[in-house]
Design a protein around this motif. Structure first.
Motif, PDB file in Angstrom:
ATOM      1  N   GLN A   1       1.536   5.303 -12.466  1.00  0.00           N
ATOM      2  CA  GLN A   1       1.000   4.151 -13.192  1.00  0.00           C
ATOM      3  C   GLN A   1       1.090   2.895 -12.325  1.00  0.00           C
ATOM      4  N   ILE A   2       2.167   2.765 -11.588  1.00  0.00           N
ATOM      5  CA  ILE A   2       2.328   1.612 -10.694  1.00  0.00           C
ATOM      6  C   ILE A   2       1.272   1.656  -9.598  1.00  0.00           C
ATOM      7  N   ILE A   3       1.028   2.833  -9.049  1.00  0.00           N
ATOM      8  CA  ILE A   3      -0.012   2.973  -8.029  1.00  0.00           C
ATOM      9  C   ILE A   3      -1.369   2.594  -8.605  1.00  0.00           C
ATOM     10  N   ALA A   4      -1.639   2.991  -9.843  1.00  0.00           N
ATOM     11  CA  ALA A   4      -2.913   2.649 -10.481  1.00  0.00           C
ATOM     12  C   ALA A   4      -3.060   1.141 -10.638  1.00  0.00           C
ATOM     13  N   VAL A   5      -1.977   0.470 -10.983  1.00  0.00           N
ATOM     14  CA  VAL A   5      -2.027  -0.988 -11.173  1.00  0.00           C
ATOM     15  C   VAL A   5      -2.246  -1.704  -9.846  1.00  0.00           C
ATOM     16  N   ILE A   6      -1.478  -1.362  -8.831  1.00  0.00           N
ATOM     17  CA  ILE A   6      -1.605  -2.088  -7.562  1.00  0.00           C
ATOM     18  C   ILE A   6      -2.809  -1.633  -6.745  1.00  0.00           C
ATOM     19  N   GLY A   7      -3.339  -0.443  -7.049  1.00  0.00           N
ATOM     20  CA  GLY A   7      -4.510   0.057  -6.338  1.00  0.00           C
ATOM     21  C   GLY A   7      -5.822  -0.332  -6.991  1.00  0.00           C
ATOM     22  N   ASP A   8      -5.757  -1.011  -8.114  1.00  0.00           N
ATOM     23  CA  ASP A   8      -6.944  -1.478  -8.808  1.00  0.00           C
ATOM     24  C   ASP A   8      -7.690  -2.474  -7.917  1.00  0.00           C
ATOM     25  N   LYS A   9      -9.034  -2.399  -7.921  1.00  0.00           N
ATOM     26  CA  LYS A   9      -9.803  -3.262  -7.013  1.00  0.00           C
ATOM     27  C   LYS A   9      -9.542  -4.740  -7.251  1.00  0.00           C
ATOM     28  N   TRP A  10      -9.339  -5.138  -8.510  1.00  0.00           N
ATOM     29  CA  TRP A  10      -9.099  -6.553  -8.777  1.00  0.00           C
ATOM     30  C   TRP A  10      -7.704  -6.969  -8.327  1.00  0.00           C
ATOM     31  N   SER A  11      -6.722  -6.096  -8.509  1.00  0.00           N
ATOM     32  CA  SER A  11      -5.362  -6.400  -8.034  1.00  0.00           C
ATOM     33  C   SER A  11      -5.352  -6.571  -6.524  1.00  0.00           C
ATOM     34  N   LEU A  12      -6.120  -5.726  -5.840  1.00  0.00           N
ATOM     35  CA  LEU A  12      -6.184  -5.800  -4.382  1.00  0.00           C
ATOM     36  C   LEU A  12      -6.842  -7.082  -3.885  1.00  0.00           C
ATOM     37  N   LEU A  13      -7.547  -7.784  -4.771  1.00  0.00           N
ATOM     38  CA  LEU A  13      -8.135  -9.075  -4.408  1.00  0.00           C
ATOM     39  C   LEU A  13      -7.277 -10.242  -4.890  1.00  0.00           C
ATOM     40  N   VAL A  14      -6.686 -10.110  -6.060  1.00  0.00           N
ATOM     41  CA  VAL A  14      -5.866 -11.194  -6.624  1.00  0.00           C
ATOM     42  C   VAL A  14      -4.587 -11.394  -5.820  1.00  0.00           C
ATOM     43  N   ILE A  15      -3.918 -10.323  -5.489  1.00  0.00           N
ATOM     44  CA  ILE A  15      -2.605 -10.435  -4.826  1.00  0.00           C
ATOM     45  C   ILE A  15      -2.690 -11.181  -3.489  1.00  0.00           C
ATOM     46  N   PRO A  16      -3.619 -10.836  -2.588  1.00  0.00           N
ATOM     47  CA  PRO A  16      -3.692 -11.599  -1.328  1.00  0.00           C
ATOM     48  C   PRO A  16      -4.050 -13.074  -1.526  1.00  0.00           C
ATOM     49  N   LEU A  17      -4.869 -13.372  -2.532  1.00  0.00           N
ATOM     50  CA  LEU A  17      -5.178 -14.782  -2.796  1.00  0.00           C
ATOM     51  C   LEU A  17      -3.920 -15.532  -3.216  1.00  0.00           C
ATOM     52  N   LEU A  18      -3.125 -14.935  -4.068  1.00  0.00           N
ATOM     53  CA  LEU A  18      -1.901 -15.601  -4.522  1.00  0.00           C
ATOM     54  C   LEU A  18      -0.853 -15.682  -3.409  1.00  0.00           C
ATOM     55  N   ALA A  19      -1.016 -14.861  -2.371  1.00  0.00           N
ATOM     56  CA  ALA A  19      -0.104 -14.956  -1.226  1.00  0.00           C
ATOM     57  C   ALA A  19      -0.270 -16.295  -0.511  1.00  0.00           C
ATOM     58  N   ARG A  20      -1.414 -16.936  -0.699  1.00  0.00           N
ATOM     59  CA  ARG A  20      -1.671 -18.245  -0.095  1.00  0.00           C
ATOM     60  C   ARG A  20      -0.974 -19.367  -0.848  1.00  0.00           C
ATOM     61  N   GLY A  21      -0.577 -19.093  -2.086  1.00  0.00           N
ATOM     62  CA  GLY A  21       0.099 -20.103  -2.904  1.00  0.00           C
ATOM     63  C   GLY A  21      -0.351 -20.009  -4.348  1.00  0.00           C
ATOM     64  N   ALA A  22       0.290 -20.789  -5.189  1.00  0.00           N
ATOM     65  CA  ALA A  22      -0.021 -20.785  -6.613  1.00  0.00           C
ATOM     66  C   ALA A  22      -1.476 -21.180  -6.845  1.00  0.00           C
ATOM     67  N   MET A  23      -2.082 -20.541  -7.833  1.00  0.00           N
ATOM     68  CA  MET A  23      -3.471 -20.836  -8.167  1.00  0.00           C
ATOM     69  C   MET A  23      -3.636 -20.839  -9.674  1.00  0.00           C
ATOM     70  N   ARG A  24      -4.570 -21.641 -10.121  1.00  0.00           N
ATOM     71  CA  ARG A  24      -4.923 -21.665 -11.533  1.00  0.00           C
ATOM     72  C   ARG A  24      -6.027 -20.643 -11.784  1.00  0.00           C
ATOM     73  N   ASN A  25      -6.211 -20.320 -13.054  1.00  0.00           N
ATOM     74  CA  ASN A  25      -7.193 -19.330 -13.455  1.00  0.00           C
ATOM     75  C   ASN A  25      -8.578 -19.651 -12.893  1.00  0.00           C
ATOM     76  N   ALA A  26      -9.030 -20.874 -13.050  1.00  0.00           N
ATOM     77  CA  ALA A  26     -10.372 -21.257 -12.591  1.00  0.00           C
ATOM     78  C   ALA A  26     -10.507 -21.113 -11.078  1.00  0.00           C
ATOM     79  N   GLU A  27      -9.440 -21.387 -10.339  1.00  0.00           N
ATOM     80  CA  GLU A  27      -9.478 -21.232  -8.880  1.00  0.00           C
ATOM     81  C   GLU A  27      -9.661 -19.764  -8.506  1.00  0.00           C
ATOM     82  N   LEU A  28      -8.956 -18.888  -9.207  1.00  0.00           N
ATOM     83  CA  LEU A  28      -9.095 -17.453  -8.954  1.00  0.00           C
ATOM     84  C   LEU A  28     -10.506 -16.979  -9.299  1.00  0.00           C
TER      85      LEU A  28
END
Length: 116
Positions: A18-45
């Motif tokens: 289940q953890i692999i499914a969550v972190i391997g999801d295409k949207w998770s794979l895009l959201v996580i690296p963006l948040l690595a740049r710093g905090a973001m608001r919903n609209a920024e994402l």
């Protein structure tokens, strides 16, 4: 999962799948690296990730928050102000995903059947 049981993602009934499914999801794979740049608001994402719907972004952020990968900070202001950032665990995962992203960029031409 009790501490004395080892995760085995190759075992059909292991909850680690289940953890692999969550972190391997295409949207998770895009959201996580963006948040690595710093905090973001919903609209920024939303602006940064072309093609994601508000519903999918909300679901993805909630799932990542449930697994302690993303922290949600509500400032308690009017109008509402909320941002998202990675937890320490999320940052360690982002390092891995960013390495994968770099690999894809470096090998894109070959992977897509094009010459460099």
């Amino acid at each position: 999962m009790p501490d004395d049981i080892k995760a085995d993602p190759y075992a059909a009934l292991c909850p680690s799948r289940q953890i692999i499914a969550v972190i391997g999801d295409k949207w998770s794979l895009l959201v996580i690296p963006l948040l690595a740049r710093g905090a973001m608001r919903n609209a920024e994402l939303m602006r940064a990730i072309e093609g994601i719907s508000q519903k999918m972004l909300t679901q993805t952020l909630k799932r990542l928050e449930e697994y302690n990968l993303v922290l949600r900070h509500d400032y308690g202001e009017v109008p509402p102000r909320v941002d998202y950032r990675l937890s320490a665990l999320g940052q360690s995962l982002a390092d891995v995903i960013c390495t994968l992203d770099d690999w894809v960029v470096e090998n894109f031409a070959e992977l897509s059947g094009r010459q460099s």
